[in-house]
Scaffold this motif. Structure first.
Motif, PDB file in Angstrom:
ATOM      1  N   ALA A 161       0.841  -1.208   0.000  1.00  0.00           N
ATOM      2  CA  ALA A 161       0.000   0.000   0.000  1.00  0.00           C
ATOM      3  C   ALA A 161       0.873   1.254   0.000  1.00  0.00           C
ATOM      4  O   ALA A 161       0.559   2.251  -0.653  1.00  0.00           O
ATOM      5  CB  ALA A 161      -0.914   0.000   1.218  1.00  0.00           C
ATOM      6  N   TRP A 162       1.974   1.170   0.720  1.00  0.00           N
ATOM      7  CA  TRP A 162       2.901   2.298   0.832  1.00  0.00           C
ATOM      8  C   TRP A 162       3.357   2.789  -0.543  1.00  0.00           C
ATOM      9  O   TRP A 162       3.442   3.982  -0.802  1.00  0.00           O
ATOM     10  CB  TRP A 162       4.113   1.855   1.652  1.00  0.00           C
ATOM     11  N   PHE A 163       3.645   1.813  -1.426  1.00  0.00           N
ATOM     12  CA  PHE A 163       4.178   2.148  -2.752  1.00  0.00           C
ATOM     13  C   PHE A 163       3.156   1.911  -3.877  1.00  0.00           C
ATOM     14  O   PHE A 163       3.494   2.090  -5.043  1.00  0.00           O
ATOM     15  CB  PHE A 163       5.437   1.323  -3.040  1.00  0.00           C
ATOM     16  N   ASP A 164       1.960   1.482  -3.492  1.00  0.00           N
ATOM     17  CA  ASP A 164       0.930   1.152  -4.481  1.00  0.00           C
ATOM     18  C   ASP A 164       1.451   0.175  -5.541  1.00  0.00           C
ATOM     19  O   ASP A 164       1.403   0.440  -6.733  1.00  0.00           O
ATOM     20  CB  ASP A 164       0.398   2.444  -5.141  1.00  0.00           C
ATOM     21  N   VAL A 165       1.946  -0.951  -5.058  1.00  0.00           N
ATOM     22  CA  VAL A 165       2.429  -2.013  -5.963  1.00  0.00           C
ATOM     23  C   VAL A 165       1.710  -3.315  -5.602  1.00  0.00           C
ATOM     24  O   VAL A 165       1.215  -3.451  -4.467  1.00  0.00           O
ATOM     25  CB  VAL A 165       3.970  -2.189  -5.876  1.00  0.00           C
ATOM     26  N   PRO A 166       1.622  -4.260  -6.533  1.00  0.00           N
ATOM     27  CA  PRO A 166       0.855  -5.493  -6.260  1.00  0.00           C
ATOM     28  C   PRO A 166       1.488  -6.346  -5.152  1.00  0.00           C
ATOM     29  O   PRO A 166       2.665  -6.686  -5.215  1.00  0.00           O
ATOM     30  CB  PRO A 166       0.859  -6.239  -7.598  1.00  0.00           C
ATOM     31  N   THR A 167       0.667  -6.696  -4.165  1.00  0.00           N
ATOM     32  CA  THR A 167       1.149  -7.419  -2.975  1.00  0.00           C
ATOM     33  C   THR A 167       1.863  -8.727  -3.325  1.00  0.00           C
ATOM     34  O   THR A 167       2.929  -9.015  -2.784  1.00  0.00           O
ATOM     35  CB  THR A 167      -0.049  -7.745  -2.039  1.00  0.00           C
ATOM     36  N   GLU A 168       1.259  -9.507  -4.225  1.00  0.00           N
ATOM     37  CA  GLU A 168       1.812 -10.836  -4.480  1.00  0.00           C
ATOM     38  C   GLU A 168       3.204 -10.774  -5.104  1.00  0.00           C
ATOM     39  O   GLU A 168       4.096 -11.546  -4.770  1.00  0.00           O
ATOM     40  CB  GLU A 168       0.873 -11.652  -5.387  1.00  0.00           C
ATOM     41  N   TYR A 169       3.380  -9.817  -6.019  1.00  0.00           N
ATOM     42  CA  TYR A 169       4.679  -9.692  -6.689  1.00  0.00           C
ATOM     43  C   TYR A 169       5.700  -9.082  -5.729  1.00  0.00           C
ATOM     44  O   TYR A 169       6.866  -9.500  -5.688  1.00  0.00           O
ATOM     45  CB  TYR A 169       4.520  -8.870  -7.967  1.00  0.00           C
ATOM     46  N   LEU A 170       5.244  -8.146  -4.894  1.00  0.00           N
ATOM     47  CA  LEU A 170       6.159  -7.556  -3.906  1.00  0.00           C
ATOM     48  C   LEU A 170       6.632  -8.627  -2.919  1.00  0.00           C
ATOM     49  O   LEU A 170       7.798  -8.647  -2.519  1.00  0.00           O
ATOM     50  CB  LEU A 170       5.468  -6.408  -3.154  1.00  0.00           C
TER      51      LEU A 170
END
Lengths: 160, 160
Positions: free
Chosen positions: A31-40
């Motif tokens: 959420a902090w970087f607005d990136v997809p959780t699964e890939y992160l």
């Protein structure tokens, strides 16, 4: 280079600023970087396997730096996420076709093309290895560290 | 980096050695290095568009260097074949999620992560730009140039 490298370096920098706040969950970092959780999550796991992050399991779990920011270089992060393969891969085409016939002894020495390309790559790696997460912290505006901690506390505060 | 870069640099080096032999066809270069003709053709066309090679059409046609080997750097070849894009692409994730809220003025300055990654990349580009096809010629065994010319003449000789 994959976008995972950008995420990985930013996560390390943010976790360095959040030292003392306890482990930070994948969901919060995503959420902090607005990136997809699964890939992160994959990137965070790779950084953990490389000994850059440490992972705490459980509902209050998450990630924190496993080492001091002074001891984590950009080279460490890039290698953890992209592997240690060379950018330029030599497949010895100098000796594989009809052009290489009769080359014999010439090919005992490493290929000059490959050596030249690797020399450049070494300059890149040397520069990545010379820069640490601590350097990124020093180079950032003072306000970024403060704002990061303030915002993270707001985000983590239990609802009233 | 794609294998096209290895092929491209080797083709430039070989064409430098074959100066004065007339244009060298794609088919001969492909056989020379045992690489697929169609894919090699794409690389040779890209090198021609970049002004590194010159192309002569027709049955006796083919490729030759368009400039002196001293004036062709490894950076030229890499850029012609891989484009000028950065290895590391910054997508400004520092300001895209909840972590960036309220960052305002901080984000006027370029991102420190991106700057650090680009600094390393610049070292790589600088080293590629400092090395020319002429340098590769000087660094190669004397025998390679001679053998290349001898073998190419044998290959080009009309059947009796």
């Amino acid at each position: 280079m994959s976008s995972g490298v950008e995420w990985g370096v930013h996560c390390c920098l943010t976790l360095a600023w959040l030292e003392g706040e306890g482990p930070v969950s994948t969901g919060r970092l995503a959420a902090w970087f607005d990136v997809p959780t699964e890939y992160l999550k994959k990137q965070l796991q790779a950084l953990t396997r490389a000994g850059i992050l440490e992972s705490t399991p459980g509902v209050q779990g998450g990630f924190a730096l496993a080492r001091r920011p002074e001891s984590i270089t950009l080279m460490d992060v890039v290698t953890a996420l992209e592997g240690a393969d060379e950018l330029f891969r030599c497949t010895e085409i100098r000796q594989s076709g009809v052009g290489g016939l009769g080359g014999g002894d010439e090919f005992r020495r490493p290929c000059g093309v490959s050596a030249a390309m690797l020399r450049a790559e070494l300059a890149w790696r040397r520069e990545l290895a010379a820069q640490t997460i601590a350097d990124l912290m020093s180079a950032s505006p003072e306000a970024s560290a403060e704002r990061t901690r303030r915002r993270y506390r707001e985000m983590s505060r239990p609802l009233p």
